[in-house]
Scaffold this active site. Sequence first.
Site, PDB file in Angstrom:
ATOM      1  N   SER A  95      23.517  19.459 -17.521  1.00 57.13           N
ATOM      2  CA  SER A  95      22.998  18.286 -16.819  1.00 57.13           C
ATOM      3  C   SER A  95      23.505  18.256 -15.373  1.00 57.13           C
ATOM      4  CB  SER A  95      23.379  17.023 -17.604  1.00 57.13           C
ATOM      5  OG  SER A  95      22.694  15.898 -17.140  1.00 57.13           O
ATOM      6  N   GLU A 190      30.455   1.701  -9.995  1.00 60.05           N
ATOM      7  CA  GLU A 190      29.686   1.328  -8.784  1.00 60.05           C
ATOM      8  C   GLU A 190      29.422   2.555  -7.924  1.00 60.05           C
ATOM      9  OE1 GLU A 190      28.974  -1.951  -7.330  1.00 60.05           O
ATOM     10  OE2 GLU A 190      30.133  -3.329  -8.560  1.00 60.05           O
ATOM     11  N   HIS A 250      18.221  15.995 -24.695  1.00 64.22           N
ATOM     12  CA  HIS A 250      19.035  16.444 -23.564  1.00 64.22           C
ATOM     13  C   HIS A 250      20.472  16.823 -23.954  1.00 64.22           C
ATOM     14  CE1 HIS A 250      20.200  16.859 -19.420  1.00 64.22           C
ATOM     15  NE2 HIS A 250      21.017  15.821 -19.441  1.00 64.22           N
TER      16      HIS A 250
END
Length: 270
Positions: A95, A190, A250
């Site tokens: 990934s 964040e 995945h």
Amino acid sequence: MSLKPVKLAFEKYSATVAKHPPVLIFHGLLGSKRNWRSLAKKFSCKLDRDIYAIDQRCHGDSPCVAPLSYSAMALDAFQFMKDHKLDKASIIGHSMGAKTAMVTALKWPDKVEKLVVVDNSPWYQDLPRDYGAYFRKMIQIDEANITKYSEADKMMSTVEKDILVRSFLLSNLKKDSNNSNTFKFRVPIELISKSLKTIEGFPASLNDLVYDSPTLVIRALKAPFIPDSALPVFKKFFPKYELVSLDCGHWVHFEKPKEFSESIINFLNN
């Protein structure tokens, strides 16, 4: 802004007798070296190679330092090899880690013996919409000062019904260092959520580079990350690539561990 590498956390799985260059494993987005423990142990035995399962920056136990870009993560990989005096290594990346692995191989081809790309392509690739929902929910969990794992699981279940995916996402929870009664995420949610566009991309500066050594591309047929239209792009960057397609989603190494590991062992032992 000049990039500075960070020292990456890792777990080493030593072969009884290391007869070949080592293998570096780079996890995907929100993953960590811990996801690869059982496979790393298996690889060290079956490949006669030392295996390094590595936390990328902003993940696991590695430093949380911006930017979260492939140029930065590849520089971290190169510096890791330098620090550990590894003249050459094979790299497995899944990934996000697959893009880190590809960028490292393209920039420093002489350092990479063989390359294994797991379910990602060397171009811009939208992340599934689920990821935006995951991050919004993780920010809410982080701000909720929860005291039990079950509370976080209940909150996450509103955006993800699959218990295995939830358990993967929530593996990033740990006791808050400032208040041991509450849980916080070990990753900078964040910063990662603001970096998603970069994570979806691939550095344009690499367009003229080629990695001309053996490359294995493992594609999950039930995931959108390696469509047929990506194969000519692989051929351009990695002319010696071979393709293995597995009938799964995945998280290939969780869903098809036997077929996945056999493909890699055969490739690296060949």
